[in-house]
Design a protein around this motif. Structure first.
Motif, mmCIF file in Angstrom:
data_model
loop_
_atom_site.group_PDB
_atom_site.id
_atom_site.type_symbol
_atom_site.label_atom_id
_atom_site.label_comp_id
_atom_site.label_asym_id
_atom_site.label_seq_id
_atom_site.Cartn_x
_atom_site.Cartn_y
_atom_site.Cartn_z
ATOM 1 N N ARG A 164 0.823 -1.212 0.000
ATOM 2 C CA ARG A 164 0.000 0.000 0.000
ATOM 3 C C ARG A 164 0.860 1.265 0.000
ATOM 4 O O ARG A 164 0.509 2.273 -0.604
ATOM 5 N N ASN A 165 1.991 1.203 0.677
ATOM 6 C CA ASN A 165 2.863 2.380 0.769
ATOM 7 C C ASN A 165 3.681 2.613 -0.494
ATOM 8 O O ASN A 165 4.123 3.736 -0.752
ATOM 9 N N ASP A 166 3.906 1.552 -1.281
ATOM 10 C CA ASP A 166 4.672 1.696 -2.521
ATOM 11 C C ASP A 166 4.221 0.627 -3.508
ATOM 12 O O ASP A 166 4.778 -0.463 -3.573
ATOM 13 N N GLU A 167 3.206 0.946 -4.290
ATOM 14 C CA GLU A 167 2.628 -0.030 -5.210
ATOM 15 C C GLU A 167 3.560 -0.398 -6.358
ATOM 16 O O GLU A 167 3.318 -1.375 -7.058
ATOM 17 N N ARG A 168 4.625 0.391 -6.568
ATOM 18 C CA ARG A 168 5.571 0.097 -7.648
ATOM 19 C C ARG A 168 6.766 -0.706 -7.172
ATOM 20 O O ARG A 168 7.689 -0.967 -7.942
ATOM 21 N N ASP A 169 6.751 -1.137 -5.930
ATOM 22 C CA ASP A 169 7.867 -1.882 -5.352
ATOM 23 C C ASP A 169 7.682 -3.375 -5.634
ATOM 24 O O ASP A 169 6.825 -4.033 -5.043
ATOM 25 N N ALA A 170 8.487 -3.901 -6.547
ATOM 26 C CA ALA A 170 8.365 -5.311 -6.925
ATOM 27 C C ALA A 170 8.637 -6.231 -5.736
ATOM 28 O O ALA A 170 7.981 -7.265 -5.566
ATOM 29 N N PHE A 171 9.607 -5.845 -4.883
ATOM 30 C CA PHE A 171 9.943 -6.694 -3.738
ATOM 31 C C PHE A 171 8.782 -6.745 -2.746
ATOM 32 O O PHE A 171 8.533 -7.787 -2.123
ATOM 33 N N PHE B 238 6.322 -9.199 -4.172
ATOM 34 C CA PHE B 238 6.886 -10.536 -3.973
ATOM 35 C C PHE B 238 6.691 -10.986 -2.523
ATOM 36 O O PHE B 238 6.300 -12.127 -2.247
ATOM 37 N N THR B 239 6.932 -10.078 -1.590
ATOM 38 C CA THR B 239 6.762 -10.395 -0.170
ATOM 39 C C THR B 239 5.315 -10.722 0.142
ATOM 40 O O THR B 239 5.019 -11.719 0.822
ATOM 41 N N LEU B 240 4.390 -9.913 -0.362
ATOM 42 C CA LEU B 240 2.977 -10.154 -0.095
ATOM 43 C C LEU B 240 2.523 -11.476 -0.701
ATOM 44 O O LEU B 240 1.771 -12.232 -0.083
ATOM 45 N N ALA C 19 11.213 -13.716 -7.338
ATOM 46 C CA ALA C 19 9.779 -13.735 -7.624
ATOM 47 C C ALA C 19 9.438 -14.847 -8.618
ATOM 48 O O ALA C 19 8.422 -15.532 -8.467
ATOM 49 N N ALA C 20 10.294 -15.032 -9.631
ATOM 50 C CA ALA C 20 10.053 -16.110 -10.597
ATOM 51 C C ALA C 20 10.146 -17.471 -9.918
ATOM 52 O O ALA C 20 9.325 -18.367 -10.160
ATOM 53 N N GLY C 21 11.153 -17.634 -9.048
ATOM 54 C CA GLY C 21 11.294 -18.909 -8.339
ATOM 55 C C GLY C 21 10.130 -19.184 -7.408
ATOM 56 O O GLY C 21 9.636 -20.315 -7.317
ATOM 57 N N GLU C 22 9.663 -18.137 -6.710
ATOM 58 C CA GLU C 22 8.532 -18.317 -5.798
ATOM 59 C C GLU C 22 7.248 -18.590 -6.567
ATOM 60 O O GLU C 22 6.429 -19.412 -6.139
ATOM 61 N N LEU C 23 7.079 -17.930 -7.717
ATOM 62 C CA LEU C 23 5.897 -18.216 -8.537
ATOM 63 C C LEU C 23 5.922 -19.670 -8.996
ATOM 64 O O LEU C 23 4.889 -20.359 -8.992
ATOM 65 N N GLY C 24 7.100 -20.144 -9.385
ATOM 66 C CA GLY C 24 7.218 -21.552 -9.758
ATOM 67 C C GLY C 24 6.848 -22.471 -8.614
ATOM 68 O O GLY C 24 6.152 -23.476 -8.797
ATOM 69 N N ARG C 25 7.288 -22.130 -7.406
ATOM 70 C CA ARG C 25 6.973 -22.959 -6.233
ATOM 71 C C ARG C 25 5.472 -23.028 -5.994
ATOM 72 O O ARG C 25 4.914 -24.107 -5.752
#
Length: 498
Positions: free
Chosen positions: A324-331, A334-336, A366-372
């Motif tokens: 919510r504080n930074d919608e452009r933050d990819a990390f 990924f964390t959420l 993020a790619a690895g976690e999406l794969g998981r």
């Protein structure tokens, strides 16, 4: 890429395979040729190619790519000569693997800066400077930046710059050193073109510590302009927009990162303590909130959270605030996504990870976690594409074991037990200190019928650890009951008691 006018996410290697096939539309393209053009100079399993072809067939249709048994593949779709894609592919003829060459020409790796202070505890400071420069460079729309985990694997390396560049598949390396003395900072940095060995730019900065953030931005701007002068104007503007940062907050965050990457319970708790102080200074800082979220998840995965449900809830709360504080933050996305998976909200988790990759396609984690998560959803073919994308983006990542582990779980689900054992052994060999690798190996060996080895692996996983059903559920979020039951039954057959 576009399919029927809609944007479709496809991995970089899959796209490269498609370019080669389209370039030779209607012709047989041998597997050897594909390996030579898409993975030049690398030894790659044939299964990797099959995974990428399968992912392309899901997008283009099962008949778009024909298999020529024992030889290779043929692209069967009729091409329009005037189509933009056809023109682009035609233009790349004779240039080898054009997309890979283009990527190489704009790929950069920032190695950990050398800590010149006598105090080894100042290592967090030099690492933090390098990480911040990585963060600056990832904001460039045309640079590809090697992940921190892969480049930091070359700390204090004795290898030549050319060898490191080749291993990281990066044309450019950023090297530097830092010395901190009271309120003063001495920092050196240089940019090396590994294809020629030439130093393109080098400078030394003697500044007050309070100027550190401006120095980082200045270094990033100099690096970008040295690589591609045509972008000088726009990139200098971006580099000059130095955010107002608090030195005390930054110091706490860097210390926390340093401790978190060491993964032990003691280090994770130290990271939490430091982040608590950092968030008192900047309560809405997205990076601090995201890392704090991961400390709670680390307790879950390590099976040492005092109240697992409370840890899941807090991890999700922190990650949601970060987004919510930074919608452009990819990390942050990924964390959420990772936190939502712990809460059993798989579809929402997958959507967040897709968002992270949309913001920063090079995000290997993020790619690895999406794969998981796709594996645990039973979408094993799709999962392999993203797992391989993560491996390609960060081949020396300390978390490589996690991605290989996901391949093992996918094979286990699909009933390919020999392959599952092979990948589980590989994951365990890379990180023997992660007990859950031994747990997975026990399940795979059990399913393959090797009970003696399964029992030995289970014993190693359980040594001094009460791994209960709740911990299984958090660490192995199977969507389909039959997949979860198969996993649990394999463990029980090896001697595990819930």
């Amino acid at each position: 890429m576009l399919s029927n006018g809609q944007t479709v996410m496809v991995g970089a290697r899959a796209f490269d395979v498609l370019c080669v096939l389209v370039d030779h539309a209607g012709e047989l393209v041998t597997k050897k040729k594909l390996f030579d053009l898409v993975w030049p100079g690398l030894v790659v399993e044939e299964n990797n190619l099959q995974v990428h072809v399968s992912s392309l067939r899901r997008i283009l249709g099962a008949d778009a790519i024909a298999t020529v048994p024992g030889r290779g593949y043929r692209f069967t779709v009729r091409l329009l000569a005037t189509a933009p894609v056809a023109e682009a592919v035609q233009a790349s003829k004779g240039k080898g693997r054009a997309s890979d060459q283009q990527a190489y020409r704009r790929t950069i790796a920032v190695l950990p800066f050398v800590n010149l202070n006598a105090d080894p505890e100042q290592e967090y400071f030099s690492d933090g400077l390098a990480e911040d420069i990585i963060s600056h460079l990832t904001k460039s729309p045309w640079l590809l930046v090697v992940s921190r985990n892969s480049s930091f694997a070359y700390r204090n390396t004795k290898e030549s710059n050319q060898a490191v560049g080749s291993a990281l598949r990066a044309r450019y390396l950023v090297l530097g050193s830092v010395r901190r003395a009271g309120t003063m900072l001495r920092m050196t940095a240089e940019l090396v073109d590994t294809s020629t060995g030439e130093t393109l730019w080098a400078d030394r900065f003697d500044r007050p510590l309070s100027d550190m953030f401006a120095v980082q931005a200045e270094i990033s701007g100099q690096i970008v302009s040295a690589i591609e002068p045509v972008y000088l104007h726009s990139e200098e503007r971006v580099a000059s927009e130095v955010p107002q940062q608090n030195m005390e907050h930054w110091d706490l965050l860097m210390r926390a990162r340093w401790h978190f990457w060491r993964t032990t319970p003691e280090h994770v708790l130290q990271a939490q303590s430091l982040l608590t102080r950092a968030l008192e200074i900047k309560p809405g800082d997205s990076a601090s909130l995201s890392l704090m979220s991961f400390t709670h998840m680390a307790k879950l995965w390590g099976a040492w959270a005092e109240d697992p449900r409370a840890a899941v809830a807090e991890a999700n709360r922190l990650a949601l605030v970060a987004v919510r504080n930074d919608e452009r933050d990819a990390f942050a996305h990924f964390t959420l996504g990772t936190a939502l998976s712990c809460a059993g909200q798989m579809q929402a988790a997958i959507a967040e990870l897709e968002c992270a990759l949309g913001l920063y396609p090079q995000a290997a984690a993020a790619a690895g976690e999406l794969g998981r998560l796709l594996v645990f959803s039973g979408r094993t073919e799709e999962a392999e594409e993203f797992i391989l994308q993560a491996v390609d983006a960060s081949p020396h990542d300390p978390h490589l074991s996690l991605w290989i582990r996901s391949r093992a779980i996918g094979c286990f689900i699909d009933g390919r037990h020999a392959d599952a054992v092979r990948y589980a052994r590989e994951a365990t060999a890379k990180r023997a200190d992660w007990y859950f690798n031994h747990l997975l190996l026990a399940a795979c060996l059990s399913a393959a019928g090797d009970m003696e080895a399964a029992q030995a692996s289970l014993q190693q996983a359980m040594s001094g650890r009460g791994y209960n059903m709740q911990a299984i559920m958090f660490g192995h979020p199977f969507v389909h009951e039959q997949h979860r039951n198969k996993f649990l039954d394999a463990l029980k057959a090896a001697g595990w008691q819930a």
